[in-house]
Write an enzyme that holds these catalytic residues in place. Structure first.
Site, PDB file in Angstrom:
ATOM      1  CE1 TYR A 128      23.653  63.052  37.546  1.00 20.46           C
ATOM      2  CE2 TYR A 128      21.876  62.544  39.068  1.00 20.46           C
ATOM      3  CZ  TYR A 128      23.136  63.056  38.828  1.00 20.46           C
ATOM      4  OH  TYR A 128      23.869  63.577  39.870  1.00 20.46           O
ATOM      5  CE  LYS A 132      25.618  60.680  39.769  1.00 18.95           C
ATOM      6  NZ  LYS A 132      27.071  60.863  39.983  1.00 18.95           N
ATOM      7  CB  THR A 163      26.867  71.927  41.359  1.00 19.47           C
ATOM      8  OG1 THR A 163      25.821  70.999  41.012  1.00 19.47           O
ATOM      9  CG2 THR A 163      27.576  71.454  42.628  1.00 19.47           C
TER      10      THR A 163
END
Length: 205
Positions: A128, A132, A163
C-alpha cells in the site's frame, strides 16, 4: 453542459464523499469501481469506460486496496492487487484523461502520508505504501506533461481518514472525516486552485 468528473473507488468511504462534494459543486459524476462493473486496473475496461463519456473535466484517482500483512507473508498476487488498484489504475485512467481533456482539466491523485518520505510507516502496509509513494511521483511527472495541455495535476496525502479501510489498517489516533478531505479535493479539482500544479498537499490529523 455541466462539467463531468470521473472518480475511481467511488462506491464508499472517501470516494463516496468526494463524489458528493463534486456533485454539490455542479459536476456530473461517473464513478468507476468494481461494484459499478469496472476494474480500474484492467486496461480494456478503463478504455471502454472513458470512451463512454461525452467530455471530461476532472479525474480523481482514489481507488486503493489494502491487504494488511507482513511483507514476508505477502503473496505476489496480493502485492500485484494493491499496486494494481493504487498505482496501475491511476496510470491507466490518467493516460485516458490526457487524451480526452481537450479543453484542459484537473487530475487529483489521492496519495497518503504512508507514501511520503520521512512520515511514519506502519507494519503490514508495504505494498500500500509503495503504491502511494509511486502515485506521488507519478503526480510530479504528469504535472509536467499536462502543463502544455492546460491540465493541472496535484496530489493529496492525508493521514488517517475515518473509513472502512482505516479499520483494516488498525491505525489508531486522530482521524479526518471523509467530508473534510473531500472539500480539499473539490478545491484542487476546481479552477479555484489554479494555477497550482505538481503539488502534493500533506494533511496530518
Amino acid at each position: 453542459m455541466r462539467p463531468l468528473a470521473i472518480v475511481t473507488g467511488a462506491s464508499g468511504g472517501l470516494g463516496m464523499a468526494i463524489a458528493a462534494e463534486l456533485r454539490a459543486r455542479g459536476y456530473r459524476i461517473v464513478g468507476l469501481n468494481r461494484s459499478s462493473g469496472v476494474d480500474v486496473s484492467d486496461e480494456k475496461q478503463v478504455v471502454a469506460a472513458f470512451d463512454a463519456v461525452d467530455r471530461l473535466d476532472v479525474l480523481v484517482n482514489n481507488a486503493a486496496v489494502l491487504i494488511k500483512k507482513p511483507l514476508a507473508e505477502t503473496t505476489a498476487a496480493e502485492w500485484d492487487e494493491q499496486l494494481g488498484s493504487g498505482l496501475r489504475a491511476a496510470f491507466l485512467c490518467s493516460r485516458e484523461a490526457l487524451h480526452r481533456m481537450r479543453e484542459g482539466g484537473s487530475i487529483v491523485n489521492i496519495s497518503s502520508l504512508s507514501g511520503v518520505a520521512g512520515a511514519e510507516k506502519f507494519p503490514g502496509m508495504a505494498a500500500y505504501s509503495a503504491a502511494k509513494s509511486g502515485l506521488a511521483a507519478l503526480t510530479e511527472v504528469l504535472a509536467v506533461e499536462g502543463r502544455p495541455l492546460g491540465i493541472r495535476v496535484n496530489a493529496l496525502s492525508p493521514g488517517a481518514i475515518d473509513t472502512p479501510m482505516l479499520k483494516i489498517s488498525g491505525v489508531a489516533g486522530s482521524k479526518f472525516a471523509p467530508a473534510e478531505v473531500a472539500r480539499i479535493v473539490g478545491w484542487l479539482a476546481s479552477p479555484d486552485s489554479g494555477p497550482l500544479t505538481g503539488a502534493n498537499l500533506k494533511l496530518e490529523p
